[in-house]
Design an enzyme around this catalytic site. Structure first.
Site, mmCIF file in Angstrom:
data_model
loop_
_atom_site.group_PDB
_atom_site.id
_atom_site.type_symbol
_atom_site.label_atom_id
_atom_site.label_comp_id
_atom_site.label_asym_id
_atom_site.label_seq_id
_atom_site.Cartn_x
_atom_site.Cartn_y
_atom_site.Cartn_z
ATOM 1 C CG ASN A 172 10.269 54.481 51.459
ATOM 2 O OD1 ASN A 172 10.368 53.281 51.718
ATOM 3 N ND2 ASN A 172 9.697 54.930 50.358
ATOM 4 C CG HIS A 180 5.933 51.085 52.003
ATOM 5 N ND1 HIS A 180 7.238 50.910 52.404
ATOM 6 C CD2 HIS A 180 5.967 51.980 50.983
ATOM 7 C CE1 HIS A 180 8.023 51.642 51.648
ATOM 8 N NE2 HIS A 180 7.285 52.319 50.785
ATOM 9 C CB CYS A 197 8.248 50.218 48.392
ATOM 10 S SG CYS A 197 9.484 51.514 48.186
#
Length: 324
Positions: A281, A251, A118
């Site tokens: 996500n 993020h 990520c």
């Protein structure tokens, strides 16, 4: 003595798959024992986009890149390099980046993929900046593209409700003047914590499920501490405080983490770009997707100081400070 090379962000783009899956869809269509209320209260997520059979990491990356080039008014033939941050490549090789080159008709320069889960987009920004300051390229496409839906165990509600698919891209251009550009990047990793967020195996492992595994509470605990560290580093490196930041583009993993980081910076909620409610996500794609949305709807403007931060499996984490 020549002026230092500044790396400016001149184009943004994004792509989200056609298929939108709501929290209710997960329970009704996918048969997962969950509910809209359970997911929203723990994560802030209401829906996510899931790639269809004809949508791949490369095809989504190429579309996001086309938009970034169009925004910047730059032809694909002018691009010197393509960097793709992804944990979900279409093939072991060739890299997604060279597939994007082919899809865009780029026949010169170079391309490669970068894997930092990520945190991948922040890592790719830092890498592209270093390449440009070393004189290796003048225009670089930096892309985050993921199809995490193909890594998920759809019987595990603790993970499958959290992720979505998509791609985001930026165009970076070298310049010798102006104040805009990437001011600093700060990268970290700690392999000792690799067992709290990982994908169980790949080609190098003889026996594995190749599904995502996560210890959610442990990841949350590390995220709060490590993201705070990366944010403090970015501010200190530029002699700034949280009050100097116009926008935070984090993020998009969990709304509670995002709100916690905003509180640390004393940033009001209307100065934080949030897409986790609609995108879930999307791993390395989440920051450029959120940035694309906020630039195109007029929230983020030229001259604004933007802070980006991310944490992912590895563990990896980092931050970037950009003057738009």
């Amino acid at each position: 003595m020549s002026d230092p090379i500044r790396v400016r962000l001149t184009g943004v783009g994004g792509y989200l798959p056609r298929d939108v899956v709501t929290n209710d869809d997960l329970a009704l269509k996918y048969g997962i024992e969950t509910s809209d209320e359970w997911i929203r209260t723990r994560t802030g997520i209401a829906q996510r986009h899931i790639a269809s059979g004809d949508e791949t990491t490369a095809s989504m990356a190429a579309e996001a890149a086309r938009q970034a080039l169009d925004y910047a008014g730059v032809e694909a033939s002018e691009v010197d390099a393509v960097l793709v941050a992804t944990a979900t490549p279409d093939q072991v090789f060739p890299a997604v980046a060279v597939q994007v080159q082919a899809l865009l008709g780029i026949t010169t320069g170079f391309g490669f993929d970068l894997s930092a889960a990520c945190s991948g987009f922040v890592y790719a920004l830092a890498t592209a900046r270093a390449l440009m300051q070393a004189g290796q390229a003048k225009k670089i496409l930096v892309i985050g593209s993921e199809v995490f839906s193909r890594l998920l165990d759809w019987t595990d509600r603790s993970t499958c409700v959290l992720f979505g698919d998509g791609a985001g891209a930026v165009l970076l251009e070298a310049s010798h003047d102006g104040e805009e550009g990437i001011l600093s990047t700060h990268l970290h990793s700690d392999g000792r914590t690799g067992d709290i967020l990982y994908v169980d195996g790949a080609a190098g492992c003889a026996s594995a499920t190749q599904k995502l595994r996560m210890q959610g509470r442990e990841v949350f605990r590390h995220a709060v501490v490590k993201l705070s560290q990366a944010v403090d580093e970015a501010l200190a490196a530029n002699n700034l405080t949280g009050q100097d930041i116009q926008w935070m583009v984090p993020h998009q993993a969990n709304l509670r983490i995002i709100e916690g980081m905003a509180k640390k910076l004393a940033l009001p909620s209307d100065r934080v770009v949030v897409t986790v409610d609609r995108h879930a996500n999307t791993s390395a794609a989440s920051i450029p997707l959120a940035l694309n949305e906020a630039v195109r709807d007029g929230r983020i403007r030229k001259g604004d100081l933007v802070l980006m931060e991310a944490l992912g499996g590895g563990l990896t984490w980092g931050s970037a400070l950009v003057r738009m």
